[in-house]
Structures are given as structure tokens and as C-alpha cells.
Design a protein around this motif. Structure first.
Motif, PDB file in Angstrom:
ATOM      1  N   GLU A  63       0.847  -1.196   0.000  1.00  0.00           N
ATOM      2  CA  GLU A  63       0.000   0.000   0.000  1.00  0.00           C
ATOM      3  C   GLU A  63       0.881   1.243   0.000  1.00  0.00           C
ATOM      4  OE1 GLU A  63      -3.258   0.099  -0.178  1.00  0.00           O
ATOM      5  OE2 GLU A  63      -3.671  -2.050   0.034  1.00  0.00           O
ATOM      6  N   SER A  64       1.690   1.363  -1.030  1.00  0.00           N
ATOM      7  CA  SER A  64       2.703   2.418  -1.066  1.00  0.00           C
ATOM      8  C   SER A  64       2.088   3.817  -1.026  1.00  0.00           C
ATOM      9  CB  SER A  64       3.581   2.263  -2.311  1.00  0.00           C
ATOM     10  OG  SER A  64       2.780   2.276  -3.494  1.00  0.00           O
ATOM     11  N   ALA A  65       0.978   4.017  -1.753  1.00  0.00           N
ATOM     12  CA  ALA A  65       0.345   5.342  -1.769  1.00  0.00           C
ATOM     13  C   ALA A  65      -0.174   5.706  -0.381  1.00  0.00           C
ATOM     14  CB  ALA A  65      -0.794   5.369  -2.790  1.00  0.00           C
ATOM     15  N   LEU A  66      -0.827   4.764   0.288  1.00  0.00           N
ATOM     16  CA  LEU A  66      -1.340   5.019   1.632  1.00  0.00           C
ATOM     17  C   LEU A  66      -0.185   5.224   2.599  1.00  0.00           C
ATOM     18  CD1 LEU A  66      -3.639   5.137   3.726  1.00  0.00           C
ATOM     19  CD2 LEU A  66      -3.400   2.656   3.972  1.00  0.00           C
ATOM     20  N   TYR A  67       0.856   4.408   2.459  1.00  0.00           N
ATOM     21  CA  TYR A  67       1.998   4.519   3.374  1.00  0.00           C
ATOM     22  C   TYR A  67       2.620   5.907   3.280  1.00  0.00           C
ATOM     23  CZ  TYR A  67       6.262   3.373   5.885  1.00  0.00           C
ATOM     24  OH  TYR A  67       7.279   3.362   6.799  1.00  0.00           O
ATOM     25  N   GLU A  68       2.751   6.414   2.068  1.00  0.00           N
ATOM     26  CA  GLU A  68       3.302   7.761   1.886  1.00  0.00           C
ATOM     27  C   GLU A  68       2.382   8.808   2.503  1.00  0.00           C
ATOM     28  OE1 GLU A  68       4.608  10.730  -1.798  1.00  0.00           O
ATOM     29  OE2 GLU A  68       4.249   8.587  -2.153  1.00  0.00           O
ATOM     30  N   GLN A  69       1.080   8.554   2.417  1.00  0.00           N
ATOM     31  CA  GLN A  69       0.100   9.499   2.963  1.00  0.00           C
ATOM     32  C   GLN A  69       0.153   9.548   4.490  1.00  0.00           C
ATOM     33  OE1 GLN A  69      -3.846   8.664   1.577  1.00  0.00           O
ATOM     34  NE2 GLN A  69      -4.807  10.278   2.781  1.00  0.00           N
ATOM     35  N   ILE A  70       0.341   8.392   5.135  1.00  0.00           N
ATOM     36  CA  ILE A  70       0.312   8.342   6.593  1.00  0.00           C
ATOM     37  C   ILE A  70       1.697   8.465   7.212  1.00  0.00           C
ATOM     38  CG2 ILE A  70      -1.784   6.924   6.590  1.00  0.00           C
ATOM     39  CD1 ILE A  70      -0.017   4.496   7.221  1.00  0.00           C
ATOM     40  N   ALA A  71       2.735   8.564   6.382  1.00  0.00           N
ATOM     41  CA  ALA A  71       4.110   8.619   6.892  1.00  0.00           C
ATOM     42  C   ALA A  71       4.304   9.676   7.978  1.00  0.00           C
ATOM     43  CB  ALA A  71       5.088   8.833   5.742  1.00  0.00           C
ATOM     44  N   PRO A  72       3.736  10.903   7.831  1.00  0.00           N
ATOM     45  CA  PRO A  72       3.931  11.903   8.890  1.00  0.00           C
ATOM     46  C   PRO A  72       3.271  11.530  10.221  1.00  0.00           C
ATOM     47  CG  PRO A  72       3.241  12.934   6.830  1.00  0.00           C
ATOM     48  CD  PRO A  72       3.040  11.466   6.665  1.00  0.00           C
ATOM     49  N   LEU A  73       2.336  10.581  10.185  1.00  0.00           N
ATOM     50  CA  LEU A  73       1.614  10.201  11.397  1.00  0.00           C
ATOM     51  C   LEU A  73       2.222   8.990  12.094  1.00  0.00           C
ATOM     52  CD1 LEU A  73      -2.022  10.344   9.921  1.00  0.00           C
ATOM     53  CD2 LEU A  73      -0.736  12.221  10.965  1.00  0.00           C
ATOM     54  N   LEU A  74       3.129   8.290  11.399  1.00  0.00           N
ATOM     55  CA  LEU A  74       3.690   7.055  11.929  1.00  0.00           C
ATOM     56  C   LEU A  74       4.591   7.314  13.130  1.00  0.00           C
ATOM     57  CD1 LEU A  74       4.606   5.253   8.587  1.00  0.00           C
ATOM     58  CD2 LEU A  74       2.973   4.419  10.288  1.00  0.00           C
ATOM     59  N   ILE A  75       4.465   6.451  14.139  1.00  0.00           N
ATOM     60  CA  ILE A  75       5.336   6.543  15.308  1.00  0.00           C
ATOM     61  C   ILE A  75       5.828   5.148  15.675  1.00  0.00           C
ATOM     62  CG2 ILE A  75       4.317   8.639  16.270  1.00  0.00           C
ATOM     63  CD1 ILE A  75       2.694   6.915  18.129  1.00  0.00           C
ATOM     64  N   GLN A  76       6.922   5.114  16.398  1.00  0.00           N
ATOM     65  CA  GLN A  76       7.506   3.867  16.835  1.00  0.00           C
ATOM     66  C   GLN A  76       7.259   3.647  18.322  1.00  0.00           C
ATOM     67  OE1 GLN A  76      11.672   3.855  15.783  1.00  0.00           O
ATOM     68  NE2 GLN A  76      11.259   3.276  13.672  1.00  0.00           N
ATOM     69  N   ASN A  77       7.265   2.363  18.700  1.00  0.00           N
ATOM     70  CA  ASN A  77       7.113   2.008  20.107  1.00  0.00           C
ATOM     71  C   ASN A  77       7.835   0.688  20.338  1.00  0.00           C
ATOM     72  OD1 ASN A  77       6.284   2.000  22.790  1.00  0.00           O
ATOM     73  ND2 ASN A  77       4.188   2.602  22.280  1.00  0.00           N
ATOM     74  N   ALA A  78       8.043   0.369  21.599  1.00  0.00           N
ATOM     75  CA  ALA A  78       8.789  -0.838  21.946  1.00  0.00           C
ATOM     76  C   ALA A  78       7.905  -2.079  21.880  1.00  0.00           C
ATOM     77  CB  ALA A  78       9.374  -0.701  23.345  1.00  0.00           C
ATOM     78  N   VAL A  79       8.498  -3.164  21.384  1.00  0.00           N
ATOM     79  CA  VAL A  79       7.869  -4.480  21.396  1.00  0.00           C
ATOM     80  C   VAL A  79       8.788  -5.407  22.186  1.00  0.00           C
ATOM     81  CG1 VAL A  79       7.089  -6.448  20.028  1.00  0.00           C
ATOM     82  CG2 VAL A  79       6.783  -4.124  19.158  1.00  0.00           C
TER      83      VAL A  79
END
Length: 245
Positions: free
Chosen positions: A159-175
């Protein structure tokens, strides 16, 4: 014992002369063995028909963890989404688990609620009846560490188009990959050792107009449950939230 013709005629005349409430008493007294099972059968049939006609098919399962929202935002998250997808809100629904609470705080005040919510959450995940989670930071940390959230970087290729769209919203967390807490508790190890890695498994929705204008306090995070069998619908839902905003 069979009644004679005269006796049957006499009983019919006697019944005809009865007052209405006496007739009801008579019918209930002499025919209840037939009427009561029949009435119960009609009730069961009516209940089944009503349930069949009014039951909605969930197209997506959504949970609210440690957060609440008003009716206007709720309509945007449910009915408006269904309409945008061409679903009939009278037949389909976004099924919601509301008022769930997760916490690592073991105080007596919230322990019972947190335990009940955890059991409900785990049950819905195990039954594959949970897709999207909206939550505060505490709940996000707990779910991330438990490893139940989908690694969103997996959408980069499919889902490359969606991934680019949501990229500014993505955050990381610990697993958490490994944890010897049980061994420490059993006295089999002296020091607790936890191995973790960072995963891109959440979206920070706080600054999206849809949520910023709702008056919600604090940050709001979205995660996709990793074992969802409705991943395409969950992806479409995220696209709706970002485009709707």
C-alpha cells in the motif's frame, strides 16, 4: 370421558352466557396445556424473526481504550464511514467496544476494571473480532509491548500510496521480544532482563482535523490488530480517516 350431545350443547350455552373475564378464566383453566406452549412458541419465533431482521453484519471491529468521544465524532467513525463505503447502516455496522480501560497500575481503584477490559480485549483478539484500536499513550504502550499490533511498515510495498500518505503520522514504540519476569518471580533468576525492539506500529491522529476539532484531551493513537482477517477494510478505514480530515 366423551360428553353427550346435550352436555356439549349445555356447556356451549353456559360459556356463551359467561362474562368476558370469566370466559378468559375458563379458557386459561381448561386449555392452558395447549395455549401456553403455543404462546411460548410464538414468542420464540417472533424473537428469532426480529433478531434476524434487525441484526447487523459487522464490517469492522473498533475498540476505544482509555478514551471516549462524543456523538458527533462517533457518527464520523461509524455511520459516516459506512455511508462513504456504500454500506447500508441498517444492515451493516462498525462494531464498537467502548469504555475499555488498560493500565499497569495495580491499585484497587482501577484493578477490577482493567482486568475485565483486558479479558474482553484478549477474547476479542483471539476470536479475530477486533481490527482497529483507538487509544491513549498508556494503552498504546501496553499493546505495543505485548506484540499484538501490526507492524505498519509492512504496508510500504503493498500500500505504497497510503503509506506515503500516513508517513507523517507514523510513530515507533517498543515491542518486548523476551522477558524473564516469571523466572524472577519464581526465584529462578536474580535480575530481570527484557529484550525489546522498536516497531513502527502506531499512528498519531491527534493533529488530524477530525480529531482536533472534537475537543478530545491528550494524544490519540491508532493501531491495527496484527491478526485481523479484515486487513483490507482496516486499511480502507485508515484512508477514510486521513482523507475525511
Amino acid at each position: 370421558m366423551r360428553l353427550s350431545s346435550n352436555e356439549r350443547t349445555e356447556r356451549r350455552e353456559s360459556f356463551r352466557r359467561m362474562r368476558p373475564y370469566k370466559k378468559i378464566e375458563y379458557i386459561l383453566s381448561y386449555y392452558k396445556a395447549i395455549l401456553i406452549p403455543g404462546i411460548l412458541l410464538l414468542i420464540l419465533l417472533g424473537s428469532g424473526i426480529h433478531r434476524h431482521l434487525t441484526q447487523k453484519t459487522p464490517v469492522l471491529y473498533l475498540a476505544a481504550l482509555n478514551t471516549t468521544w462524543g456523538s458527533v465524532l462517533n457518527d464520523s467513525l461509524t455511520t459516516d464511514y459506512l455511508t462513504s463505503r456504500g454500506y447500508d447502516p441498517k444492515k451493516q455496522e462498525v462494531y464498537e467496544y467502548l469504555d475499555l480501560y488498560l493500565s499497569n497500575d495495580a491499585s484497587a481503584e482501577n484493578h477490577s476494571l482493567a482486568y475485565a477490559s483486558q479479558m474482553k480485549l484478549l477474547g476479542s483478539i483471539d476470536a479475530e473480532q477486533l481490527d482497529i484500536v483507538l487509544m491513549n499513550r498508556e494503552a498504546y504502550d501496553i499493546l505495543s509491548q505485548s506484540g499484538v499490533l501490526l507492524e505498519l511498515s509492512s504496508l510500504r510495498d503493498s500500500e505504497s500510496a497510503l503509506y506515503e500518505q500516513i508517513a507523517p503520522l507514523l510513530i515507533q514504540n517498543a515491542v518486548i521480544l523476551s522477558d524473564n519476569e516469571l523466572e524472577v518471580t519464581l526465584g529462578e533468576a536474580e535480575e530481570r532482563e527484557t529484550v525489546t525492539e522498536q516497531a513502527e506500529n502506531g499512528l498519531d491522529l491527534s493533529e488530524l482535523p477530525l480529531f482536533r476539532s472534537s475537543g478530545m484531551d491528550g494524544a490519540l493513537y491508532l493501531g491495527i490488530i496484527a491478526n485481523t482477517p479484515r486487513l483490507p477494510e482496516a486499511i480502507t478505514y485508515i484512508r477514510y480517516l486521513t482523507e475525511h480530515s
